[in-house]
Write a protein that holds these residues in place. Sequence first.
Motif, PDB file in Angstrom:
ATOM      1  N   TYR A 258       0.801  -1.222   0.000  1.00 19.83           N
ATOM      2  CA  TYR A 258       0.000   0.000   0.000  1.00 19.83           C
ATOM      3  C   TYR A 258       0.839   1.281   0.000  1.00 19.83           C
ATOM      4  CZ  TYR A 258      -3.291  -3.487   1.735  1.00 19.83           C
ATOM      5  OH  TYR A 258      -4.044  -4.626   1.907  1.00 19.83           O
ATOM      6  N   GLY A 259       2.132   1.163   0.262  1.00 16.87           N
ATOM      7  CA  GLY A 259       2.953   2.367   0.375  1.00 16.87           C
ATOM      8  C   GLY A 259       2.854   2.954   1.768  1.00 16.87           C
ATOM      9  N   THR A 260       3.878   3.693   2.162  1.00 21.31           N
ATOM     10  CA  THR A 260       3.945   4.169   3.550  1.00 21.31           C
ATOM     11  C   THR A 260       3.979   5.684   3.698  1.00 21.31           C
ATOM     12  OG1 THR A 260       6.360   3.935   3.481  1.00 21.31           O
ATOM     13  CG2 THR A 260       5.091   2.079   4.371  1.00 21.31           C
ATOM     14  N   THR A 261       4.149   6.425   2.623  1.00 26.85           N
ATOM     15  CA  THR A 261       4.237   7.879   2.739  1.00 26.85           C
ATOM     16  C   THR A 261       3.374   8.558   1.690  1.00 26.85           C
ATOM     17  OG1 THR A 261       6.194   7.956   1.294  1.00 26.85           O
ATOM     18  CG2 THR A 261       6.588   7.829   3.669  1.00 26.85           C
ATOM     19  N   GLN A 262       2.827   9.703   2.036  1.00 29.71           N
ATOM     20  CA  GLN A 262       2.089  10.514   1.081  1.00 29.71           C
ATOM     21  C   GLN A 262       3.078  11.268   0.203  1.00 29.71           C
ATOM     22  OE1 GLN A 262      -0.838  10.122   0.558  1.00 29.71           O
ATOM     23  NE2 GLN A 262      -2.183  10.076   2.368  1.00 29.71           N
ATOM     24  N   PRO A 263       2.749  11.550  -1.076  1.00 27.33           N
ATOM     25  CA  PRO A 263       1.431  11.337  -1.680  1.00 27.33           C
ATOM     26  C   PRO A 263       1.308  10.014  -2.433  1.00 27.33           C
ATOM     27  CG  PRO A 263       2.763  12.653  -3.147  1.00 27.33           C
ATOM     28  CD  PRO A 263       3.639  12.345  -1.950  1.00 27.33           C
ATOM     29  N   SER A 264       2.258   9.090  -2.248  1.00 25.62           N
ATOM     30  CA  SER A 264       2.264   7.882  -3.078  1.00 25.62           C
ATOM     31  C   SER A 264       1.645   6.668  -2.394  1.00 25.62           C
ATOM     32  CB  SER A 264       3.700   7.552  -3.502  1.00 25.62           C
ATOM     33  OG  SER A 264       4.515   7.321  -2.375  1.00 25.62           O
ATOM     34  N   CYS A 265       1.141   6.817  -1.173  1.00 24.41           N
ATOM     35  CA  CYS A 265       0.524   5.663  -0.514  1.00 24.41           C
ATOM     36  C   CYS A 265      -0.961   5.590  -0.865  1.00 24.41           C
ATOM     37  CB  CYS A 265       0.704   5.748   0.998  1.00 24.41           C
ATOM     38  SG  CYS A 265      -0.335   6.994   1.800  1.00 24.41           S
ATOM     39  N   TYR A 266      -1.548   4.429  -0.588  1.00 24.41           N
ATOM     40  CA  TYR A 266      -2.994   4.276  -0.689  1.00 24.41           C
ATOM     41  C   TYR A 266      -3.590   4.741   0.641  1.00 24.41           C
ATOM     42  CZ  TYR A 266      -2.460   1.650  -4.991  1.00 24.41           C
ATOM     43  OH  TYR A 266      -2.169   1.283  -6.275  1.00 24.41           O
ATOM     44  N   GLU A 267      -4.391   5.793   0.584  1.00 23.81           N
ATOM     45  CA  GLU A 267      -4.842   6.440   1.805  1.00 23.81           C
ATOM     46  C   GLU A 267      -6.303   6.111   2.123  1.00 23.81           C
ATOM     47  OE1 GLU A 267      -5.913   9.531  -1.342  1.00 23.81           O
ATOM     48  OE2 GLU A 267      -4.690   7.736  -1.102  1.00 23.81           O
ATOM     49  N   PHE A 268      -6.703   6.400   3.365  1.00 23.40           N
ATOM     50  CA  PHE A 268      -8.111   6.405   3.723  1.00 23.40           C
ATOM     51  C   PHE A 268      -8.729   7.644   3.096  1.00 23.40           C
ATOM     52  CE2 PHE A 268      -6.413   3.730   7.138  1.00 23.40           C
ATOM     53  CZ  PHE A 268      -7.352   2.701   7.169  1.00 23.40           C
ATOM     54  N   LYS A 269      -9.772   7.446   2.292  1.00 24.67           N
ATOM     55  CA  LYS A 269     -10.332   8.543   1.507  1.00 24.67           C
ATOM     56  C   LYS A 269     -11.677   9.056   2.021  1.00 24.67           C
ATOM     57  CE  LYS A 269      -9.649   8.364  -3.011  1.00 24.67           C
ATOM     58  NZ  LYS A 269      -8.459   9.195  -3.254  1.00 24.67           N
ATOM     59  N   GLY A 270     -12.406   8.217   2.750  1.00 27.43           N
ATOM     60  CA  GLY A 270     -13.717   8.634   3.226  1.00 27.43           C
ATOM     61  C   GLY A 270     -13.627   9.589   4.399  1.00 27.43           C
TER      62      GLY A 270
ATOM     63  N   LEU B 271       3.249   2.721  -7.283  1.00 25.89           N
ATOM     64  CA  LEU B 271       2.893   4.024  -6.746  1.00 25.89           C
ATOM     65  C   LEU B 271       1.427   4.311  -7.049  1.00 25.89           C
ATOM     66  CD1 LEU B 271       6.019   6.065  -7.878  1.00 25.89           C
ATOM     67  CD2 LEU B 271       5.576   5.130  -5.608  1.00 25.89           C
ATOM     68  N   ALA B 272       0.840   5.192  -6.276  1.00 26.82           N
ATOM     69  CA  ALA B 272      -0.587   5.478  -6.446  1.00 26.82           C
ATOM     70  C   ALA B 272      -0.897   5.997  -7.841  1.00 26.82           C
ATOM     71  CB  ALA B 272      -1.046   6.484  -5.389  1.00 26.82           C
ATOM     72  N   SER B 273      -0.067   6.906  -8.370  1.00 32.59           N
ATOM     73  CA  SER B 273      -0.368   7.513  -9.676  1.00 32.59           C
ATOM     74  C   SER B 273      -0.315   6.488 -10.797  1.00 32.59           C
ATOM     75  CB  SER B 273       0.616   8.657  -9.971  1.00 32.59           C
ATOM     76  OG  SER B 273       1.951   8.169 -10.059  1.00 32.59           O
ATOM     77  N   THR B 274       0.683   5.622 -10.788  1.00 29.70           N
ATOM     78  CA  THR B 274       0.803   4.634 -11.856  1.00 29.70           C
ATOM     79  C   THR B 274      -0.181   3.480 -11.671  1.00 29.70           C
ATOM     80  OG1 THR B 274       2.695   3.727 -10.614  1.00 29.70           O
ATOM     81  CG2 THR B 274       3.186   5.175 -12.482  1.00 29.70           C
ATOM     82  N   SER B 275      -0.435   3.096 -10.425  1.00 25.24           N
ATOM     83  CA  SER B 275      -1.423   2.034 -10.194  1.00 25.24           C
ATOM     84  C   SER B 275      -2.818   2.484 -10.612  1.00 25.24           C
ATOM     85  CB  SER B 275      -1.425   1.628  -8.721  1.00 25.24           C
ATOM     86  OG  SER B 275      -0.217   0.969  -8.381  1.00 25.24           O
ATOM     87  N   SER B 276      -3.121   3.762 -10.402  1.00 19.09           N
ATOM     88  CA  SER B 276      -4.413   4.281 -10.850  1.00 19.09           C
ATOM     89  C   SER B 276      -4.529   4.210 -12.365  1.00 19.09           C
ATOM     90  CB  SER B 276      -4.598   5.724 -10.373  1.00 19.09           C
ATOM     91  OG  SER B 276      -4.702   5.781  -8.962  1.00 19.09           O
ATOM     92  N   ALA B 277      -3.421   4.462 -13.068  1.00 17.23           N
ATOM     93  CA  ALA B 277      -3.432   4.359 -14.530  1.00 17.23           C
ATOM     94  C   ALA B 277      -3.696   2.920 -14.964  1.00 17.23           C
ATOM     95  CB  ALA B 277      -2.101   4.850 -15.097  1.00 17.23           C
ATOM     96  N   VAL B 278      -3.105   1.965 -14.270  1.00 19.62           N
ATOM     97  CA  VAL B 278      -3.345   0.554 -14.582  1.00 19.62           C
ATOM     98  C   VAL B 278      -4.818   0.222 -14.366  1.00 19.62           C
ATOM     99  CG1 VAL B 278      -2.802  -1.820 -13.937  1.00 19.62           C
ATOM    100  CG2 VAL B 278      -0.974  -0.117 -14.065  1.00 19.62           C
ATOM    101  N   ASP B 279      -5.375   0.679 -13.247  1.00 21.75           N
ATOM    102  CA  ASP B 279      -6.787   0.406 -12.962  1.00 21.75           C
ATOM    103  C   ASP B 279      -7.701   1.046 -14.003  1.00 21.75           C
ATOM    104  OD1 ASP B 279      -6.247  -1.081 -10.664  1.00 21.75           O
ATOM    105  OD2 ASP B 279      -6.322   0.687  -9.361  1.00 21.75           O
TER     106      ASP B 279
END
Length: 310
Positions: A64-76, A239-247
């Motif tokens: 999930y990653g450990t630091t912002q902005p590249s981790c998967y965060e709690f969004k709600g 990373l969050a940015s590249t994983s989002s592109a894959v999704d």
Amino acid sequence: MNIRRKVFGILAVVVAALAGVTVVPGVAFAADRDGSCDSGEFCYYFNSNQAGSVSDFTDSQDDYGTTQPSCYEFKGAGNGQGLCVKNNAASVWNRTSKTVRVYFNSNFAGSYQDFAPGAKGNLNATLKNNNASHELLGGAPPTGCRTDGTNTTPPTSILVYRVSLGKVDRVDFKTYVKNVLPNEWVPSWPNASLDAGAVAVKSYAWYWALHSTRKTPGGQCYDVRDDTADQVYKPSSALASTSSAVDRTWSTRMTRSGNILAAHYCSTTTACGGWVEGNWMSQYGSRDLAAAGKDFRTILHHYYRDIALS
């Protein structure tokens, strides 16, 4: 090929079609990661008993990653909003149709706890605030040299030759793509460029999973190497940015005459190892086209001739 080293080796590109989300009458489609636990998603909660901020996933995630902005965060909304999910979750709701296994370690390792489809529950004493990865469990995985993919359905896993380690790992296919893209495309580039890169990385791997007959010096079958001779794969580098592109692009399939496309990509904007125009994509060129407002489909059509994107 590693863009950071500006290696201009070729990569055959194949784009994959993915099975879409199953639609259950009367419920909504699984959404993007938006902090709402929708049908088809696996959701972590910051607090016990499904309370506090939510982090929602539609697939397996090996780190999930450990630091912002590249981790998967709690969004709600609620307690924990904005914090990284890794080692911070207390409870879950599994709204997928598969059993989900939560692991203590990254890369689907260590102690684990299973949650059946539809189950709500608290993480046990070992895993509470010690969650590092989760996996959606399916049927029996392929074994040996066998692949379960076709030209219309991507493989569930891929055989990766870990060259420096002298071994072959069978890696979940989507996990593989997510741990290649940040090593081949610059993660801060515009979304359309990352999306085009995600299609290319996925496609290259898909092609070789279907067609490879290669073996290591020790005689083990493999589909792709983990270095610049194929694509640079580094476990836990997603990373969050590249994983989002894959999704975002996972359901896109690029074909020529009905078959998965064998193509190339490289760093340079002017030449790619002598390859014919219409059969290779420039990584930096994809960045420039994205900056000019082109979407990823336009970028792919710009570089690859006579393709169909489904």
